[in-house]
Design a protein around this motif. Structure first.
Motif, PDB file in Angstrom:
ATOM      1  N   SER A 173      23.347 -18.988 -26.146  1.00 18.88           N
ATOM      2  CA  SER A 173      23.706 -19.947 -25.094  1.00 18.88           C
ATOM      3  C   SER A 173      22.478 -20.449 -24.356  1.00 18.88           C
ATOM      4  CB  SER A 173      24.695 -19.310 -24.113  1.00 18.88           C
ATOM      5  OG  SER A 173      24.159 -18.110 -23.574  1.00 18.88           O
ATOM      6  N   LEU A 174      21.510 -19.570 -24.144  1.00 17.91           N
ATOM      7  CA  LEU A 174      20.267 -19.989 -23.490  1.00 17.91           C
ATOM      8  C   LEU A 174      19.447 -20.892 -24.408  1.00 17.91           C
ATOM      9  CD1 LEU A 174      19.391 -16.531 -21.929  1.00 17.91           C
ATOM     10  CD2 LEU A 174      19.951 -18.606 -20.638  1.00 17.91           C
ATOM     11  N   LEU A 175      19.390 -20.517 -25.672  1.00 17.97           N
ATOM     12  CA  LEU A 175      18.608 -21.308 -26.630  1.00 17.97           C
ATOM     13  C   LEU A 175      19.232 -22.685 -26.847  1.00 17.97           C
ATOM     14  CD1 LEU A 175      17.742 -18.528 -29.229  1.00 17.97           C
ATOM     15  CD2 LEU A 175      16.581 -19.130 -27.094  1.00 17.97           C
ATOM     16  N   ASP A 176      20.566 -22.750 -26.867  1.00 15.70           N
ATOM     17  CA  ASP A 176      21.237 -24.045 -27.007  1.00 15.70           C
ATOM     18  C   ASP A 176      20.959 -24.945 -25.808  1.00 15.70           C
ATOM     19  OD1 ASP A 176      22.218 -23.311 -29.428  1.00 15.70           O
ATOM     20  OD2 ASP A 176      24.331 -23.410 -28.881  1.00 15.70           O
ATOM     21  N   GLY A 177      20.929 -24.351 -24.624  1.00 11.54           N
ATOM     22  CA  GLY A 177      20.637 -25.142 -23.427  1.00 11.54           C
ATOM     23  C   GLY A 177      19.258 -25.763 -23.481  1.00 11.54           C
ATOM     24  N   ILE A 178      18.278 -24.990 -23.977  1.00  9.55           N
ATOM     25  CA  ILE A 178      16.918 -25.531 -24.127  1.00  9.55           C
ATOM     26  C   ILE A 178      16.929 -26.695 -25.110  1.00  9.55           C
ATOM     27  CG2 ILE A 178      14.544 -25.013 -24.777  1.00  9.55           C
ATOM     28  CD1 ILE A 178      15.211 -22.040 -24.218  1.00  9.55           C
ATOM     29  N   ARG A 179      17.608 -26.482 -26.237  1.00  4.82           N
ATOM     30  CA  ARG A 179      17.636 -27.514 -27.284  1.00  4.82           C
ATOM     31  C   ARG A 179      18.249 -28.813 -26.763  1.00  4.82           C
ATOM     32  NH1 ARG A 179      21.745 -28.807 -30.316  1.00  4.82           N
ATOM     33  NH2 ARG A 179      22.858 -26.873 -29.835  1.00  4.82           N
TER      34      ARG A 179
END
Length: 382
Positions: free
Chosen positions: A123-129
């Motif tokens: 979820s954190l990595l998707d937000g960055i993307r």
């Protein structure tokens, strides 16, 4: 069959060939895999509060909170929660995934560098993307590596590169490893390099800290905690419900209400949830004996697995990963445990870099049940 479905079938076959195919299976057996760490999801008081809330408010919120989905119950809940965790304000969203991804996509942009622990949640990595920010991984829990990355960027900016906003994100208790970073050093780096710090407390809330306030309250002072810019919590784990929380300053909540697309355009959570959430929090605060029991069986599980020579990660929590060589080995072991009445899940790539069983302990697990599990693990190992 059209080209599209032929291509899909090929991809599914490739997933199966690697022993990575997943399917939905109803829960059965002794729970050693869920995130219901305090066993509150079936607590009679929560069920009663939720039921009464449905009778009073109905089953749904009818719209987003900016349209008609906002209610006095959500206001009361957010005020109570923010007071409990010592933040100026808090915002409730549909779940923890939305809290993480929505926050990152709102406060980051292509002029931002986000420094992420390599094993942070998807979820954190998707937000960055989605935000378009520049992503820089530091090795798991390696804050010396993080410091080196920050120093390199600082050097570039001293030499004329345009200054960029910096965000550091980490989990407090990592969901698949059960370990934690050095928060004193993280705060030091945040100050030194003028970064924003985001901490996801999802798997620590309810289990660690006084009254279950979270891991940060176990290792930092209140004044240090106030220096963390955003803290993420979930109602879907130790609280036994569903929903996500973002705790921050009031100005931060005001901005998210006006700019966070997953909040603005999502149907609000049902009003009936909030009386149940307040009931859950009231119970959770008083569960010191249960937290003591959970920590006792944590130690027992780790010691027992070490005696059996199962490879592990240095977990400090109720999440105890049992590392295995291959995905098939993890699947076979989980299936054999299931036959004996234990529900433990095989976790495989890409969710984790190394296949494993994720032993997830809860307060409903007695010492005798754990003894039986460890005995069975010894038999299956041979």
């Amino acid at each position: 069959m059209s080209d599209h479905w032929t291509d899909i079938q090929k991809k599914l076959n490739q997933i199966r060939d690697k022993d990575l195919f997943r399917s939905l299976v109803p829960a059965q057996g002794i729970d050693l895999c869920s995130n219901d760490y305090l066993c509150l999801s079936k607590h009679p008081a929560l069920i009663e509060a939720f039921s009464q809330g449905i009778v009073k408010y109905g089953t749904g919120s009818t719209a987003s909170r900016l349209v008609r989905g906002h209610c006095k119950e959500s206001e009361s809940w957010e005020a109570e929660f923010s007071e409990f965790v010592g933040s100026e304000a808090a915002l409730t969203v549909t779940n923890g995934f939305v809290a993480n991804s929505g926050l990152l996509e709102t406060i980051a942009n292509p002029e931002t560098i986000v420094y992420s622990d390599r094993l942070n949640h998807a979820s954190l990595l998707d937000g960055i993307r989605i935000s378009g920010a520049i992503k820089k991984y530091y090795e798991h829990l390696d804050l010396d590596h993080l410091e080196l990355l920050l120093q390199k960027q600082e050097e570039k900016e001293r030499n004329g590169e345009r200054s960029k906003r910096k965000i550091i994100i980490t989990e407090s208790i990592f969901s698949m490893e059960g370990d934690a970073p050095d928060f004193a050093k993280l705060l030091s780096l945040k100050k030194q390099f003028n970064a924003i710090l985001i901490v996801d407390e999802a798997h620590a809330f309810g289990v660690f800290g006084p009254e279950g306030k979270g891991y940060l309250f176990e290792v930092l002072s209140k004044s240090q905690i106030s220096e963390v810019d955003y803290r993420i919590y979930t109602l879907g784990k130790s609280m036994g419900l569903f929903g996500g929380m973002i705790a921050t300053r009031q100005i931060g909540v005001n901005f998210l209400i006006n700019a966070m697309r997953p909040f603005i355009f999502s149907t609000a959570l049902p009003p009936a949830l909030f009386p149940a959430a307040r009931t859950s929090l009231s119970i959770l605060r008083q569960m010191d004996l249960e937290r003591t029991h959970l920590k006792k069986i944590m130690r027992k599980a780790k010691e027992g697995l070490e005696e059996l020579h199962f490879p592990q990660i240095s977990s400090i929590s109720q999440i105890v990963p049992i590392l295995l060589n291959e995905a098939k080995e993890a699947l076979d072991l989980a299936q054999n445990l299931k036959k004996e009445g234990f529900d433990v899940k095989a976790i495989r790539p890409p969710s984790v870099p190394t296949s494993r069983l994720r032993l997830s302990l809860n307060t409903g697990v007695s010492e005798s049940v754990l003894d039986r599990f460890l005995s069975l693990m010894g038999q299956l190992k041979t």
